[in-house]
Design an enzyme around this catalytic site. Structure first.
Site, PDB file in Angstrom:
ATOM      1  N   ASP A  33      18.925   6.595  20.984  1.00 61.02           N
ATOM      2  CA  ASP A  33      18.044   7.747  21.221  1.00 61.02           C
ATOM      3  C   ASP A  33      18.431   9.013  20.455  1.00 61.02           C
ATOM      4  O   ASP A  33      17.739  10.022  20.533  1.00 61.02           O
ATOM      5  CB  ASP A  33      17.983   8.058  22.728  1.00 61.02           C
ATOM      6  CG  ASP A  33      19.358   8.274  23.328  1.00 61.02           C
ATOM      7  OD1 ASP A  33      20.358   7.852  22.721  1.00 61.02           O
ATOM      8  OD2 ASP A  33      19.427   8.872  24.410  1.00 61.02           O
ATOM      9  N   GLU A  66      34.838   8.454  25.871  1.00 59.56           N
ATOM     10  CA  GLU A  66      35.177   8.718  24.474  1.00 59.56           C
ATOM     11  C   GLU A  66      36.636   9.124  24.371  1.00 59.56           C
ATOM     12  O   GLU A  66      37.388   8.637  23.517  1.00 59.56           O
ATOM     13  CB  GLU A  66      34.321   9.857  23.893  1.00 59.56           C
ATOM     14  CG  GLU A  66      32.840   9.559  23.790  1.00 59.56           C
ATOM     15  CD  GLU A  66      32.044   9.960  25.027  1.00 59.56           C
ATOM     16  OE1 GLU A  66      32.644  10.078  26.114  1.00 59.56           O
ATOM     17  OE2 GLU A  66      30.817  10.139  24.893  1.00 59.56           O
TER      18      GLU A  66
HETATM   19  N1  UDP Z   1      21.886   1.996  27.509  1.00 62.61           N
HETATM   20  C1  UDP Z   1      21.879   0.654  27.896  1.00 62.61           C
HETATM   21  N2  UDP Z   1      21.613   0.359  29.212  1.00 62.61           N
HETATM   22  C2  UDP Z   1      21.348   1.318  30.155  1.00 62.61           C
HETATM   23  C3  UDP Z   1      21.364   2.670  29.744  1.00 62.61           C
HETATM   24  C4  UDP Z   1      21.646   2.983  28.421  1.00 62.61           C
HETATM   25  O1  UDP Z   1      22.091  -0.211  27.059  1.00 62.61           O
HETATM   26  O2  UDP Z   1      21.117   0.966  31.325  1.00 62.61           O
HETATM   27  C5  UDP Z   1      22.141   2.337  26.082  1.00 62.61           C
HETATM   28  C6  UDP Z   1      21.115   3.303  25.471  1.00 62.61           C
HETATM   29  O3  UDP Z   1      20.040   2.576  24.885  1.00 62.61           O
HETATM   30  C7  UDP Z   1      21.925   4.085  24.463  1.00 62.61           C
HETATM   31  C8  UDP Z   1      23.322   4.090  25.079  1.00 62.61           C
HETATM   32  O4  UDP Z   1      23.380   3.022  26.017  1.00 62.61           O
HETATM   33  O5  UDP Z   1      21.951   3.461  23.198  1.00 62.61           O
HETATM   34  C9  UDP Z   1      23.647   5.394  25.788  1.00 62.61           C
HETATM   35  O6  UDP Z   1      22.707   5.604  26.812  1.00 62.61           O
HETATM   36  P1  UDP Z   1      21.934   7.000  27.053  1.00 62.61           P
HETATM   37  O7  UDP Z   1      21.338   7.430  25.753  1.00 62.61           O
HETATM   38  O8  UDP Z   1      21.015   6.856  28.204  1.00 62.61           O
HETATM   39  O9  UDP Z   1      23.150   7.920  27.429  1.00 62.61           O
HETATM   40  P2  UDP Z   1      23.428   9.462  27.193  1.00 62.61           P
HETATM   41  O10 UDP Z   1      22.560   9.951  26.080  1.00 62.61           O
HETATM   42  O11 UDP Z   1      23.055  10.096  28.464  1.00 62.61           O
HETATM   43  O12 UDP Z   1      24.853   9.522  26.860  1.00 62.61           O
HETATM   44 MN    MN Z   2      21.456   9.184  24.662  1.00 62.62          MN
END
Ligand code: UDP
Ligand code: MN
Length: 312
Positions: A181, A268
């Site tokens: 995203d 991280e």
């Molecule tokens: N993701 C996933 N399963 C989930 C939620 C997130 O595989 O149930 C993946 C999502 O597609 C992204 C990554 O894990 O590539 C990080 O997730 P997200 O962007 O929701 O996290 P944030 O931006 O809040 O760190």
């Molecule tokens: Mn994200």
């Protein structure tokens, strides 16, 4: 006599070039995968090298095909309305990176058609894996995002794949976690190519800041702190999008993984502490003055009605 020799040599040279061209075309047409294609081209170039003495440029090309390090880009992804749009966007960024290998890990039981088709249409070098987040770790619709770790299972799956399929000393490259995203400038990938061990850079629009960034000591130019909206005193207050690691380190430290046991928001920081120290981080993107990645989030669309027959 000299003249005759010269003509003979020219004839021989033309003959050799024609034969080689036919050979290259035949070999390339008969190879079925990208890897086979590259190795055929290499073989053909070697033939040239042997017969004709390659020019320095041709020699460089031959060497480059062997030496170019690969950027292993790890993308966890899960089904929701915007998944195809997100993956289309980032796959098209990666199309501008000639040495990318895209490792996509679906958060599902099985590989889906949507993702399989999308990654094969991309023409990129890809590896398609699955790793389902256990139901008790899955974020519920009403939960705030920070409540659960996201991408743990999927990133670990990709790390195991790297460790099972690549060889320390032989395979050269870098590892970058590219969430589906975020928004990425292709310049980031040129920066990654400069990494010796662990490289870091600013990330835009994250943690309540316009930008989170490592802070450099003006004297030494080394990282001595962080500007971060959340716990800047963490050993590494860096978002997942803000670092990449030399593949050697990933292969050398087989225990370095993500874990549900880690404190929320410390994935991280704890992961990086397997590999390096704050002082040894390599600041990139013009000494951390440029933003080449943004922690964007796509708004959840409100779909009131579904038109049948479309895969959106
Ligand atoms: N993701 C996933 N399963 C989930 C939620 C997130 O595989 O149930 C993946 C999502 O597609 C992204 C990554 O894990 O590539 C990080 O997730 P997200 O962007 O929701 O996290 P944030 O931006 O809040 O760190
Ligand atoms: Mn994200």
């Amino acid at each position: 006599m000299d003249h005759l020799e010269n003509r003979k040599f020219k004839k021989y040279l033309i003959y050799l070039i024609i034969v080689s061209c036919v050979l290259i075309t035949w070999k390339v047409l008969s190879s079925d995968s990208e890897e086979a294609y590259i190795s055929e081209v290499k073989e053909c170039l070697k033939l040239f090298q042997y017969k004709l003495q390659l020019t320095p440029l041709q020699n460089m090309l031959l060497k480059k095909l062997d030496d170019i390090p690969i950027i292993y880009v790890i993308t966890p992804t899960y089904y929701r309305y915007v998944q195809k749009a997100e993956l289309t966007r980032i796959s098209q960024t990666l199309m501008l990176v000639p040495n990318a290998h895209w490792v996509v890990i679906e958060d599902s039981e099985e590989r889906t058609k949507l993702v399989s088709n999308l990654i094969s249409d991309s023409g990129l070098k890809t590896t398609h894996l699955v790793a389902k987040t256990p139901p008790f770790e899955k974020l519920k619709a009403k939960d705030p995002r920070w409540k659960r770790h996201r991408g743990v299972e999927q990133r670990n799956k990709a790390l195991s794949w790297l460790r099972d399929n690549l060889q320390l000393g032989k395979d050269k490259g870098f590892v970058y976690f590219m969430d589906d995203d975020n928004a990425y400038n292709v310049k980031l990938f040129s920066e990654i190519m400069k990494i010796k061990k662990v490289g870091v850079w600013p990330v835009g629009l994250v943690g309540g800041f316009n930008v989170e960034t490592p802070v450099l000591d003006p004297g030494t130019g080394k990282v001595n702190g962080y500007k971060s909206g959340w716990k800047p005193n963490r050993p590494f207050a860096i978002d997942m999008a803000g670092f990449a690691i030399n593949l050697d380190l990933i292969l050398e430290n087989a225990k370095a993984n993500f874990s549900y046991k880690m404190e929320k928001g410390f994935q991280e920081s704890q992961f990086l502490s397997y590999f390096t120290t704050k002082e040894n981080l390599e600041p990139l993107a013009d000494n951390c003055t440029k933003v080449y990645v943004w922690h964007t989030r796509t708004e959840k669309p409100v779909v009131k009605s579904e038109v049948s027959g479309y895969e959106v």
